[in-house]
Design a protein around this motif. Structure first.
Motif, PDB file in Angstrom:
ATOM      1  N   ASN A 149      22.002 -38.395 -10.005  1.00 20.71           N
ATOM      2  CA  ASN A 149      22.149 -37.963 -11.401  1.00 20.71           C
ATOM      3  C   ASN A 149      21.260 -36.779 -11.729  1.00 20.71           C
ATOM      4  O   ASN A 149      20.931 -36.546 -12.880  1.00 20.71           O
ATOM      5  N   GLU A 150      20.862 -36.056 -10.708  1.00 24.36           N
ATOM      6  CA  GLU A 150      19.921 -34.963 -10.927  1.00 24.36           C
ATOM      7  C   GLU A 150      20.474 -33.950 -11.937  1.00 24.36           C
ATOM      8  O   GLU A 150      21.623 -33.566 -11.871  1.00 24.36           O
ATOM      9  N   LYS A 178      23.363 -35.612  -4.611  1.00 21.68           N
ATOM     10  CA  LYS A 178      23.860 -35.475  -5.988  1.00 21.68           C
ATOM     11  C   LYS A 178      25.372 -35.659  -6.012  1.00 21.68           C
ATOM     12  O   LYS A 178      26.078 -35.184  -5.121  1.00 21.68           O
ATOM     13  N   LEU A 179      25.824 -36.362  -7.029  1.00 16.88           N
ATOM     14  CA  LEU A 179      27.260 -36.514  -7.262  1.00 16.88           C
ATOM     15  C   LEU A 179      27.578 -35.837  -8.587  1.00 16.88           C
ATOM     16  O   LEU A 179      26.811 -35.979  -9.549  1.00 16.88           O
ATOM     17  N   ASN A 180      28.682 -35.141  -8.629  1.00 11.94           N
ATOM     18  CA  ASN A 180      29.104 -34.491  -9.885  1.00 11.94           C
ATOM     19  C   ASN A 180      29.016 -35.502 -11.029  1.00 11.94           C
ATOM     20  O   ASN A 180      29.510 -36.629 -10.924  1.00 11.94           O
ATOM     21  N   GLU A 185      30.291 -40.642 -13.896  1.00 11.81           N
ATOM     22  CA  GLU A 185      30.670 -41.328 -15.144  1.00 11.81           C
ATOM     23  C   GLU A 185      32.033 -42.004 -15.005  1.00 11.81           C
ATOM     24  O   GLU A 185      32.244 -43.118 -15.485  1.00 11.81           O
ATOM     25  N   ALA A 186      32.940 -41.303 -14.348  1.00  9.04           N
ATOM     26  CA  ALA A 186      34.302 -41.845 -14.204  1.00  9.04           C
ATOM     27  C   ALA A 186      34.294 -43.118 -13.360  1.00  9.04           C
ATOM     28  O   ALA A 186      34.991 -44.089 -13.677  1.00  9.04           O
ATOM     29  N   VAL A 187      33.476 -43.136 -12.299  1.00 10.39           N
ATOM     30  CA  VAL A 187      33.378 -44.337 -11.459  1.00 10.39           C
ATOM     31  C   VAL A 187      32.783 -45.470 -12.284  1.00 10.39           C
ATOM     32  O   VAL A 187      33.250 -46.616 -12.246  1.00 10.39           O
ATOM     33  N   GLY A 216      37.943 -36.426  -5.223  1.00 15.16           N
ATOM     34  CA  GLY A 216      37.496 -35.545  -4.145  1.00 15.16           C
ATOM     35  C   GLY A 216      35.974 -35.413  -4.129  1.00 15.16           C
ATOM     36  O   GLY A 216      35.350 -35.456  -3.080  1.00 15.16           O
ATOM     37  N   TYR A 217      35.395 -35.271  -5.315  1.00 13.45           N
ATOM     38  CA  TYR A 217      33.932 -35.193  -5.390  1.00 13.45           C
ATOM     39  C   TYR A 217      33.303 -36.477  -4.850  1.00 13.45           C
ATOM     40  O   TYR A 217      32.296 -36.441  -4.146  1.00 13.45           O
ATOM     41  N   VAL A 218      33.888 -37.605  -5.211  1.00 16.13           N
ATOM     42  CA  VAL A 218      33.323 -38.889  -4.771  1.00 16.13           C
ATOM     43  C   VAL A 218      33.441 -39.025  -3.249  1.00 16.13           C
ATOM     44  O   VAL A 218      32.494 -39.438  -2.579  1.00 16.13           O
ATOM     45  N   ARG A 219      34.592 -38.642  -2.701  1.00 14.52           N
ATOM     46  CA  ARG A 219      34.769 -38.750  -1.243  1.00 14.52           C
ATOM     47  C   ARG A 219      33.771 -37.860  -0.495  1.00 14.52           C
ATOM     48  O   ARG A 219      33.196 -38.256   0.504  1.00 14.52           O
ATOM     49  N   LYS A 220      33.581 -36.678  -1.031  1.00 14.24           N
ATOM     50  CA  LYS A 220      32.633 -35.751  -0.406  1.00 14.24           C
ATOM     51  C   LYS A 220      31.221 -36.345  -0.465  1.00 14.24           C
ATOM     52  O   LYS A 220      30.467 -36.311   0.514  1.00 14.24           O
ATOM     53  N   TRP A 221      30.890 -36.894  -1.631  1.00 15.66           N
ATOM     54  CA  TRP A 221      29.566 -37.509  -1.807  1.00 15.66           C
ATOM     55  C   TRP A 221      29.389 -38.684  -0.834  1.00 15.66           C
ATOM     56  O   TRP A 221      28.332 -38.830  -0.218  1.00 15.66           O
TER      57      TRP A 221
END
Lengths: 260, 241
Positions: A149-150, A178-180, A185-187, A216-221
């Motif tokens: 959450n940076e 870091k995750l977008n 929030e969506a997760v 896509g952001y979550v998978r990358k994270w």
């Protein structure tokens, strides 16, 4: 397989303890390691919200609940037990575990213990390192910096952190990438595991309609997190012990959710 | 033959390389072919394409997560729509990185769309290297280097020359140099290459008018050649060639 007890905690609040516990549960599920969790955030555990079937809410101050965790380490089907400590409970519980001989048993090699000590950039958090470090003899002590959450308002002073870290014995490091923020929030709103969100699945296993981009952001994270996790000796030990070791905790959650 | 949807990405690692001009030319070329492409303008806050193509532009601030979600989710939801994306230099790295990480190319290709990546390079080693890097990022897409002649040549620098030859081994689209009056004519808000070719708009000066028409014809000829190569690839995939 030798049981492993993993403690996730911090005395300081708001550093992302439950997020780290979720990330850990998620990682183990993706590696087909059967795990159970205890959430000490009574009466409503956050971890329990994401892993209802695999998580039991306990009050770690209660002897009966301590027994639920410690007396079943060897008999439970899940050989990995995760305790998510609520803010402020870590030092007290470590002291208690030391007094009742939990660490002594681990040092005698009956089971493995790992501790993910989640620290934030505040000096209060860094001061905890020395306090907690005196319990870590014979256990895998992992100083966990949670960048998930940076924000720009919340910066690490690397030099200060390094100075504190250098004074620790037997400490390993984990950086949770870091995750977008919108993806996070969506997760959270969806109340599903990170993996299920990435795979566009509801907790029930049905197809969801989550954003293509945020998935896509979550998978990358997740792939970045996997890389970080796999560097840890504790995780390598669990993975090598569990080869061929049955279904994942998330599957258990899905099975129970589907039954409901 | 019924053409599949096409997804054109126009990008460059530097500003002022002629990206938006090429995006407009590609959109107008498609229009003249009878298509109604959707344009995606990421150049916030001005969104210069929105003014030129009212009703056909999706404008999004790519610097914000909400903008990225709107763009990528919109594309993924309707992959079989022909689109032209004008990517500002400031967002080139982030757009291509996200496109790669999200597997957007695969989503489009699964839906039968052709992905064409135009990269406008400057004749410097850094820019040519970046173009080659982008080409390697999307092995399944058609990568098309674009050289704006107004930006000069790579000649005189051994490293740049060798990179140029490597980058342009399968051909290059060249944007001819335009005189200042012709450029001013083309930059007029009411101008479009489609209107020019249909005779719906004329420059006040005949020489300028002819120069603009020559520019469009030259560029459209190169785009037709590119389309033929894409069609040939499709025929090969279908086993007809």
């Amino acid at each position: 397989m030798k049981p492993t007890l993993i403690m996730v905690g911090a005395d300081k609040g708001g550093v992302g303890k439950t997020t780290v516990a979720r990330a850990l549960m998620d990682f183990l599920a993706r590696r087909n390691v059967l795990a159970r969790a205890f959430d000490t955030e009574t009466p409503r555990g956050t971890l329990h919200r994401f892993y209802p079937a695999a998580t039991t809410i306990i009050d770690i101050e209660e002897v009966a609940d301590q027994m639920k965790v410690l007396d079943t380490l060897e008999t439970a089907a899940e050989k990995v037990t995760i305790i998510d400590f609520k803010a402020g409970a870590l030092s007290r519980t470590l002291d208690l575990f030391e007094r009742i001989g939990v660490f002594e048993v681990a040092r005698a090699n009956q089971f493995d213990i790992g501790m993910f000590h989640v620290v934030g950039p505040a000096v209060a958090s860094l001061n905890e390192l020395q306090e907690v470090n005196r319990y870590v003899d014979g256990i895998d002590y992992i100083v966990t910096r949670n960048f998930i959450n940076e924000t720009n308002f919340f910066e690490w002073d690397e030099a200060t952190y390094k100075k504190y870290f250098a004074n620790l014995n037997n400490a390993h490091e984990l950086e949770v990438p870091k995750l977008n923020e919108m993806a996070y929030e969506a997760v959270d709103l969806a109340g599903v595991t990170f993996s299920d969100f990435g795979a566009n699945k509801k907790a029930s296993g049905e197809k969801a309609d989550f954003s293509f981009t945020l998935r896509g952001y979550v998978r990358k994270w997740l792939s970045e997190l996997d890389e970080e996790m796999e560097k840890l000796a504790l995780i390598q030990k669990i993975l090598s012990n569990s080869r061929g070791g049955g279904a994942a905790a998330a599957d258990k959650d899905k099975t129970s959710a589907a039954a409901e | 033959m019924v053409r599949p949807a096409r997804f054109f990405v126009i990008c460059a690692d530097r500003a002022r390389t002629g990206k938006s001009l090429l995006a407009r030319a590609v959109a107008d070329w498609l229009t003249l072919e009878g298509e109604a492409p959707q344009l995606i303008d990421l150049d916030a806050p001005a969104f210069p394409l929105a003014e030129r193509y009212p009703g056909r532009v999706e404008a999004a601030d790519f610097g914000r997560t909400m903008g990225r979600v709107a763009v990528f989710d919109g594309i993924a939801q309707t992959p079989a729509l022909t689109r032209v994306v004008d990517v500002p230099a400031a967002h080139e790295a982030a757009f291509l990185r996200d496109m790669q990480q999200l597997g957007l190319g695969e989503v489009l290709q699964e839906a039968g769309a052709e992905v064409v990546l135009f990269f406008l390079f400057t004749p410097t080693a850094a820019s040519l290297n970046r173009a080659l890097e982008v080409e390697r990022m999307f092995p399944a897409a058609r990568f098309q280097p674009v050289h704006n002649a107004a930006l000069g040549e790579a000649a005189g620098n051994d490293e740049a020359e060798s990179l140029y030859l490597e980058l342009t081994r399968d051909g290059v689209v060249r944007l001819p140099v335009l005189s200042a009056p012709a450029l001013a004519f083309i930059e007029r808000v009411e101008f479009s290459f489609a209107a020019l070719m249909r005779g719906e708009i004329a420059a006040p000066d005949l020489a300028v008018h002819n120069e603009a028409r020559h520019f469009a014809q030259n560029l459209f000829k190169q785009l037709n050649r590119l389309q033929m190569a894409i069609d040939m690839d499709a025929l090969k995939k279908m086993g007809f060639v």
